[in-house]
Motif scaffolding. Structure first.
Motif, PDB file in Angstrom:
ATOM      1  N   GLU A  43      95.706  33.593 -37.554  1.00 57.11           N
ATOM      2  CA  GLU A  43      95.189  34.426 -38.554  1.00 57.11           C
ATOM      3  C   GLU A  43      95.088  33.801 -39.896  1.00 57.11           C
ATOM      4  OE1 GLU A  43      97.408  38.151 -38.647  1.00 57.11           O
ATOM      5  OE2 GLU A  43      96.658  38.609 -36.713  1.00 57.11           O
ATOM      6  N   ASP A  44      95.852  32.526 -39.778  1.00 51.63           N
ATOM      7  CA  ASP A  44      95.911  31.605 -41.114  1.00 51.63           C
ATOM      8  C   ASP A  44      95.783  30.498 -40.459  1.00 51.63           C
ATOM      9  OD1 ASP A  44      96.846  33.405 -43.384  1.00 51.63           O
ATOM     10  OD2 ASP A  44      98.235  34.021 -41.730  1.00 51.63           O
ATOM     11  N   GLN A  45      94.701  29.864 -40.212  1.00 49.29           N
ATOM     12  CA  GLN A  45      94.339  28.709 -39.453  1.00 49.29           C
ATOM     13  C   GLN A  45      94.421  27.414 -40.261  1.00 49.29           C
ATOM     14  OE1 GLN A  45      90.996  28.599 -37.127  1.00 49.29           O
ATOM     15  NE2 GLN A  45      91.684  30.425 -35.803  1.00 49.29           N
ATOM     16  N   GLN A  46      94.687  27.628 -41.701  1.00 50.38           N
ATOM     17  CA  GLN A  46      94.809  26.697 -42.803  1.00 50.38           C
ATOM     18  C   GLN A  46      96.200  25.683 -42.343  1.00 50.38           C
ATOM     19  OE1 GLN A  46      95.113  29.877 -43.654  1.00 50.38           O
ATOM     20  NE2 GLN A  46      96.625  30.102 -45.316  1.00 50.38           N
ATOM     21  N   ASP A  76      96.833  22.152 -39.907  1.00 47.37           N
ATOM     22  CA  ASP A  76      96.703  20.728 -40.281  1.00 47.37           C
ATOM     23  C   ASP A  76      97.723  20.245 -41.197  1.00 47.37           C
ATOM     24  OD1 ASP A  76      94.624  20.122 -38.398  1.00 47.37           O
ATOM     25  OD2 ASP A  76      93.058  20.929 -39.926  1.00 47.37           O
ATOM     26  N   VAL A  77      98.951  20.920 -41.705  1.00 43.44           N
ATOM     27  CA  VAL A  77      99.785  20.783 -42.581  1.00 43.44           C
ATOM     28  C   VAL A  77     100.592  19.455 -42.030  1.00 43.44           C
ATOM     29  CG1 VAL A  77     100.152  23.042 -43.545  1.00 43.44           C
ATOM     30  CG2 VAL A  77     101.728  22.129 -41.693  1.00 43.44           C
ATOM     31  N   HIS A  78     101.202  18.736 -42.949  1.00 44.88           N
ATOM     32  CA  HIS A  78     101.658  17.497 -42.537  1.00 44.88           C
ATOM     33  C   HIS A  78     103.089  17.770 -42.328  1.00 44.88           C
ATOM     34  CE1 HIS A  78      98.400  15.946 -45.267  1.00 44.88           C
ATOM     35  NE2 HIS A  78      98.368  15.087 -44.282  1.00 44.88           N
ATOM     36  N   VAL A 111     101.049  24.862 -48.233  1.00 46.34           N
ATOM     37  CA  VAL A 111      99.664  25.835 -47.934  1.00 46.34           C
ATOM     38  C   VAL A 111     100.165  27.208 -47.875  1.00 46.34           C
ATOM     39  CG1 VAL A 111      98.086  25.945 -46.022  1.00 46.34           C
ATOM     40  CG2 VAL A 111      98.713  23.840 -46.796  1.00 46.34           C
ATOM     41  N   LEU A 112     101.298  27.342 -47.425  1.00 48.73           N
ATOM     42  CA  LEU A 112     101.816  28.838 -47.022  1.00 48.73           C
ATOM     43  C   LEU A 112     103.243  28.794 -47.320  1.00 48.73           C
ATOM     44  CD1 LEU A 112     100.773  31.774 -46.610  1.00 48.73           C
ATOM     45  CD2 LEU A 112     100.695  31.123 -44.020  1.00 48.73           C
ATOM     46  N   SER A 132     102.413  21.487 -46.761  1.00 50.09           N
ATOM     47  CA  SER A 132     103.657  21.974 -46.184  1.00 50.09           C
ATOM     48  C   SER A 132     103.294  23.300 -45.644  1.00 50.09           C
ATOM     49  CB  SER A 132     104.801  21.497 -46.708  1.00 50.09           C
ATOM     50  OG  SER A 132     104.671  22.171 -47.899  1.00 50.09           O
ATOM     51  N   LEU A 133     103.937  23.635 -44.864  1.00 48.98           N
ATOM     52  CA  LEU A 133     104.170  25.250 -44.289  1.00 48.98           C
ATOM     53  C   LEU A 133     105.548  25.518 -44.439  1.00 48.98           C
ATOM     54  CD1 LEU A 133     103.513  28.001 -43.347  1.00 48.98           C
ATOM     55  CD2 LEU A 133     103.663  26.763 -40.789  1.00 48.98           C
TER      56      LEU A 133
END
Length: 113
Positions: free
Chosen positions: A97-100, A103-105, A63-64, A41-42
């Motif tokens: 700048e935070d490409q992670q 792909d969050v669900h 994730v963030l 999740s973000l």
């Protein structure tokens, strides 16, 4: 098995399940998605982390987490030192700048108002 591939499994009681990617589906009339790995999740406007803690218990790993209040970020960092907490105004956040986060669900967040 790739993300787009699926497979069918059976249990000891003859109930079949079908797996697609990291989600397992029960076959039959009452079809239920059962995650086979933890989801991500973000969280925006994370506050002190109440929603994030509930999501963690429900199987999501953040994730963030974003919030613009220093005290909220300090609380999150003290309670969950392994989480990536950013003190930033949401309008200044650039996902490039935070490409992670691509792909969050789940995109989650609190609303004030």
């Amino acid at each position: 098995m790739g993300d787009r591939e699926s497979a069918v499994f059976g249990d000891d009681e003859g109930n079949a399940t079908k797996k697609r990617g990291n989600v397992e589906f029960a076959e039959g009339r009452d079809r239920v998605a059962l995650p086979t790995s933890r989801l991500t999740s973000l969280e925006i406007c994370a506050g002190a982390g109440g929603l994030a803690l509930g999501l963690e218990r429900a199987g999501f790993d953040p994730v963030l987490l974003l919030d613009n209040r220093p005290i909220a970020c300090e609380t999150l960092r003290a309670n969950r030192p392994g989480w990536d907490v950013r003190e930033i105004d949401l309008t200044a956040f650039d996902p490039f700048e935070d490409q992670q986060v691509y792909d969050v669900h789940l995109l989650s967040g609190a609303s004030l108002g």
